[in-house]
Write a protein that holds these residues in place. Structure first.
Motif, PDB file in Angstrom:
ATOM      1  N   PRO A 105      11.428  18.804  -2.183  1.00  0.00           N
ATOM      2  CA  PRO A 105      12.113  17.869  -1.267  1.00  0.00           C
ATOM      3  C   PRO A 105      11.495  17.835   0.121  1.00  0.00           C
ATOM      4  CG  PRO A 105      13.711  19.199  -2.479  1.00  0.00           C
ATOM      5  CD  PRO A 105      12.363  19.788  -2.749  1.00  0.00           C
ATOM      6  N   TYR A 106      11.024  18.994   0.614  1.00  0.00           N
ATOM      7  CA  TYR A 106      10.490  19.050   1.975  1.00  0.00           C
ATOM      8  C   TYR A 106       9.107  18.418   2.057  1.00  0.00           C
ATOM      9  CZ  TYR A 106      14.242  22.331   1.501  1.00  0.00           C
ATOM     10  OH  TYR A 106      15.451  22.890   1.182  1.00  0.00           O
ATOM     11  N   ALA A 107       8.362  18.454   0.949  1.00  0.00           N
ATOM     12  CA  ALA A 107       7.068  17.781   0.900  1.00  0.00           C
ATOM     13  C   ALA A 107       7.229  16.272   1.002  1.00  0.00           C
ATOM     14  CB  ALA A 107       6.327  18.150  -0.389  1.00  0.00           C
ATOM     15  N   LYS A 108       8.424  15.797   0.620  1.00  0.00           N
ATOM     16  CA  LYS A 108       8.706  14.358   0.718  1.00  0.00           C
ATOM     17  C   LYS A 108       9.185  13.963   2.115  1.00  0.00           C
ATOM     18  CE  LYS A 108       8.164  13.392  -3.759  1.00  0.00           C
ATOM     19  NZ  LYS A 108       7.164  12.409  -4.264  1.00  0.00           N
ATOM     20  N   LEU A 109       9.467  14.949   2.941  1.00  0.00           N
ATOM     21  CA  LEU A 109      10.011  14.678   4.280  1.00  0.00           C
ATOM     22  C   LEU A 109       8.951  14.969   5.328  1.00  0.00           C
ATOM     23  CD1 LEU A 109      13.575  16.222   3.840  1.00  0.00           C
ATOM     24  CD2 LEU A 109      12.938  13.800   3.742  1.00  0.00           C
ATOM     25  N   GLU A 110       7.925  14.159   5.337  1.00  0.00           N
ATOM     26  CA  GLU A 110       6.835  14.321   6.298  1.00  0.00           C
ATOM     27  C   GLU A 110       6.571  12.998   7.001  1.00  0.00           C
ATOM     28  OE1 GLU A 110       4.413  17.900   3.963  1.00  0.00           O
ATOM     29  OE2 GLU A 110       3.549  15.875   4.060  1.00  0.00           O
ATOM     30  N   ASP A 111       6.162  13.078   8.249  1.00  0.00           N
ATOM     31  CA  ASP A 111       5.893  11.886   9.056  1.00  0.00           C
ATOM     32  C   ASP A 111       4.475  11.991   9.609  1.00  0.00           C
ATOM     33  OD1 ASP A 111       6.162   9.540  10.536  1.00  0.00           O
ATOM     34  OD2 ASP A 111       6.989  10.607  12.265  1.00  0.00           O
ATOM     35  N   ALA A 188      22.996  25.688   0.357  1.00  0.00           N
ATOM     36  CA  ALA A 188      22.682  25.420  -1.041  1.00  0.00           C
ATOM     37  C   ALA A 188      23.149  24.047  -1.488  1.00  0.00           C
ATOM     38  CB  ALA A 188      23.308  26.494  -1.933  1.00  0.00           C
ATOM     39  N   GLN A 189      23.820  23.316  -0.600  1.00  0.00           N
ATOM     40  CA  GLN A 189      24.298  21.984  -0.931  1.00  0.00           C
ATOM     41  C   GLN A 189      23.925  21.017   0.192  1.00  0.00           C
ATOM     42  OE1 GLN A 189      28.505  22.693  -1.464  1.00  0.00           O
ATOM     43  NE2 GLN A 189      28.271  22.954  -3.669  1.00  0.00           N
ATOM     44  N   GLY A 190      24.109  19.739  -0.078  1.00  0.00           N
ATOM     45  CA  GLY A 190      23.817  18.730   0.933  1.00  0.00           C
ATOM     46  C   GLY A 190      22.354  18.333   0.933  1.00  0.00           C
ATOM     47  N   ASP A 191      21.943  17.661   1.999  1.00  0.00           N
ATOM     48  CA  ASP A 191      20.600  17.117   2.110  1.00  0.00           C
ATOM     49  C   ASP A 191      19.818  17.782   3.238  1.00  0.00           C
ATOM     50  OD1 ASP A 191      21.249  15.357   0.091  1.00  0.00           O
ATOM     51  OD2 ASP A 191      21.578  13.652   1.434  1.00  0.00           O
ATOM     52  N   ALA A 192      18.511  17.722   3.092  1.00  0.00           N
ATOM     53  CA  ALA A 192      17.606  18.034   4.195  1.00  0.00           C
ATOM     54  C   ALA A 192      17.211  16.703   4.827  1.00  0.00           C
ATOM     55  CB  ALA A 192      16.371  18.776   3.695  1.00  0.00           C
ATOM     56  N   LEU A 193      17.239  16.628   6.147  1.00  0.00           N
ATOM     57  CA  LEU A 193      16.997  15.379   6.863  1.00  0.00           C
ATOM     58  C   LEU A 193      15.669  15.418   7.605  1.00  0.00           C
ATOM     59  CD1 LEU A 193      20.512  14.989   8.552  1.00  0.00           C
ATOM     60  CD2 LEU A 193      19.843  14.401   6.210  1.00  0.00           C
ATOM     61  N   LEU A 194      14.930  14.325   7.544  1.00  0.00           N
ATOM     62  CA  LEU A 194      13.748  14.150   8.382  1.00  0.00           C
ATOM     63  C   LEU A 194      14.177  13.402   9.637  1.00  0.00           C
ATOM     64  CD1 LEU A 194      10.720  14.292   8.975  1.00  0.00           C
ATOM     65  CD2 LEU A 194      10.420  12.187   7.633  1.00  0.00           C
ATOM     66  N   LEU A 195      14.073  14.061  10.773  1.00  0.00           N
ATOM     67  CA  LEU A 195      14.475  13.486  12.053  1.00  0.00           C
ATOM     68  C   LEU A 195      13.233  13.226  12.905  1.00  0.00           C
ATOM     69  CD1 LEU A 195      17.427  15.911  12.949  1.00  0.00           C
ATOM     70  CD2 LEU A 195      17.534  13.765  11.662  1.00  0.00           C
ATOM     71  N   VAL A 196      13.238  12.118  13.628  1.00  0.00           N
ATOM     72  CA  VAL A 196      12.119  11.793  14.517  1.00  0.00           C
ATOM     73  C   VAL A 196      12.647  11.361  15.873  1.00  0.00           C
ATOM     74  CG1 VAL A 196      10.639  11.072  12.595  1.00  0.00           C
ATOM     75  CG2 VAL A 196      11.955   9.359  13.849  1.00  0.00           C
ATOM     76  N   ARG A 197      11.804  11.552  16.861  1.00  0.00           N
ATOM     77  CA  ARG A 197      12.100  11.076  18.213  1.00  0.00           C
ATOM     78  C   ARG A 197      10.861  10.395  18.748  1.00  0.00           C
ATOM     79  NH1 ARG A 197      11.973  11.534  23.580  1.00  0.00           N
ATOM     80  NH2 ARG A 197      13.888  11.759  24.807  1.00  0.00           N
ATOM     81  N   ASP A 198      10.998   9.125  19.122  1.00  0.00           N
ATOM     82  CA  ASP A 198       9.881   8.400  19.711  1.00  0.00           C
ATOM     83  C   ASP A 198       9.613   8.940  21.107  1.00  0.00           C
ATOM     84  OD1 ASP A 198       9.633   6.719  17.480  1.00  0.00           O
ATOM     85  OD2 ASP A 198      11.225   5.424  18.224  1.00  0.00           O
ATOM     86  N   ILE A 199       8.348   9.084  21.437  1.00  0.00           N
ATOM     87  CA  ILE A 199       7.935   9.611  22.735  1.00  0.00           C
ATOM     88  C   ILE A 199       7.527   8.458  23.633  1.00  0.00           C
ATOM     89  CG2 ILE A 199       6.313  11.096  23.953  1.00  0.00           C
ATOM     90  CD1 ILE A 199       8.337  12.591  22.231  1.00  0.00           C
ATOM     91  N   CYS A 200       8.160   8.366  24.803  1.00  0.00           N
ATOM     92  CA  CYS A 200       7.872   7.284  25.739  1.00  0.00           C
ATOM     93  C   CYS A 200       6.492   7.468  26.358  1.00  0.00           C
ATOM     94  CB  CYS A 200       8.921   7.241  26.851  1.00  0.00           C
ATOM     95  SG  CYS A 200      10.604   6.973  26.266  1.00  0.00           S
ATOM     96  N   GLY A 201       5.862   6.368  26.713  1.00  0.00           N
ATOM     97  CA  GLY A 201       4.570   6.410  27.373  1.00  0.00           C
ATOM     98  C   GLY A 201       4.701   6.676  28.856  1.00  0.00           C
ATOM     99  N   PRO A 202       3.573   6.891  29.541  1.00  0.00           N
ATOM    100  CA  PRO A 202       3.591   7.194  30.967  1.00  0.00           C
ATOM    101  C   PRO A 202       4.289   6.147  31.809  1.00  0.00           C
ATOM    102  CG  PRO A 202       1.435   7.625  30.022  1.00  0.00           C
ATOM    103  CD  PRO A 202       2.228   6.918  28.966  1.00  0.00           C
ATOM    104  N   ALA A 203       4.229   4.882  31.369  1.00  0.00           N
ATOM    105  CA  ALA A 203       4.842   3.819  32.167  1.00  0.00           C
ATOM    106  C   ALA A 203       6.349   3.998  32.282  1.00  0.00           C
ATOM    107  CB  ALA A 203       4.530   2.456  31.537  1.00  0.00           C
ATOM    108  N   ASN A 204       6.952   4.714  31.311  1.00  0.00           N
ATOM    109  CA  ASN A 204       8.384   4.934  31.327  1.00  0.00           C
ATOM    110  C   ASN A 204       8.762   6.286  31.918  1.00  0.00           C
ATOM    111  OD1 ASN A 204       9.018   2.478  30.075  1.00  0.00           O
ATOM    112  ND2 ASN A 204       8.443   3.321  28.092  1.00  0.00           N
ATOM    113  N   GLY A 205       7.790   6.973  32.468  1.00  0.00           N
ATOM    114  CA  GLY A 205       8.091   8.267  33.073  1.00  0.00           C
ATOM    115  C   GLY A 205       7.762   9.395  32.132  1.00  0.00           C
ATOM    116  N   SER A 206       8.717  10.256  31.907  1.00  0.00           N
ATOM    117  CA  SER A 206       8.499  11.481  31.148  1.00  0.00           C
ATOM    118  C   SER A 206       8.821  11.274  29.672  1.00  0.00           C
ATOM    119  CB  SER A 206       9.396  12.561  31.704  1.00  0.00           C
ATOM    120  OG  SER A 206      10.732  12.217  31.419  1.00  0.00           O
ATOM    121  N   PRO A 207       8.559  12.312  28.823  1.00  0.00           N
ATOM    122  CA  PRO A 207       8.855  12.179  27.394  1.00  0.00           C
ATOM    123  C   PRO A 207      10.305  11.846  27.102  1.00  0.00           C
ATOM    124  CG  PRO A 207       7.450  14.088  27.796  1.00  0.00           C
ATOM    125  CD  PRO A 207       7.837  13.534  29.138  1.00  0.00           C
TER     126      PRO A 207
END
Length: 215
Positions: A105-111, A188-207
């Motif tokens: 399952p974790y091999a399927k959760l890659e970005d 042992a139950q439930g799901d593993a989640l792939l979470l992402v956070r978009d990183i802003c560019g310099p024009a928007n200031g900090s990450p």
């Protein structure tokens, strides 16, 4: 990478790990992975070899993703309080399949193309003191410095504390897979989640877009 003087007078310093600290990294990974590291390292252990020994040898390597070279340590007045381990996620070779059913399952959760946070941990006595947030700030700044558009990580949906922490930081779910139960896993139950956070560019200031930029 950074040093902050705290209101109580202690200094929170975040720096790159050293090879001789691979054992400390292994101990923190056993905390951060919710049993996955114990499962993987247990399969690799030789006779009489502890999980920490296996992990220390793994993170003492150089030139690989899972190395001390990709680890930042947070210290409070010289004492290690926590760590974040992260590396750029590459695409898997075409046709490569994870044969282990527990790990599949974790091999399927890659970005691919993101900075993948493979481990974030803070020792219990240092939690709720801003250490985890400071480590995440540095990881996100690292992604920005390397021109990576996103930060990614895997979190168990049953780990409500960690999931709440990541959501407060702006992470969003993009995929999930059902957990395959095993005695070493904390959930042992439930799901593993792939979470992402978009990183802003310099024009928007900090990450984190608010000015200067497990837990």
């Amino acid at each position: 990478m950074s040093c902050v003087k705290r209101p109580d007078g202690t200094a929170l310093d975040i720096r790159w790990a050293r090879r001789e600290e691979a054992g400390e990294i292994a101990r923190l990974f056993l905390i951060s992975s919710d049993g996955l590291a114990a499962y993987i390292w247990g399969r690799m252990a030789g006779p009489g070899q502890s999980l920490e020994d296996v992990g220390a040898a793994r993170y003492a390597r150089t030139g690989v993703d899972f190395s001390y070279e990709n680890c930042l340590l947070a210290t409070l007045d010289g004492r290690i309080a926590g760590m974040v381990h992260a590396f750029p996620m590459s695409a898997r070779p075409a046709g490569e399949v994870e044969e282990d059913p527990v790990l599949r399952p974790y091999a399927k959760l890659e970005d691919p193309g993101s900075l993948y946070i493979s481990g974030l941990a803070v020792y219990a006595r240092y939690r709720s003191q801003g250490v985890g947030s400071a480590l995440m700030d540095c990881a996100e700044a690292l992604a920005l410095a390397r021109a990576l558009p996103r930060v990614s990580l895997i979190c168990f949906e049953r780990n409500e504390g960690a999931l709440s922490f990541y959501r407060r930081r702006g992470f969003r779910e993009i995929a999930r897979r059902a957990v395959v139960p095993h005695p070493t896993l904390h959930y042992a139950q439930g799901d593993a989640l792939l979470l992402v956070r978009d990183i802003c560019g310099p024009a928007n200031g900090s990450p984190n877009g608010k000015g200067k930029e497990k837990t």
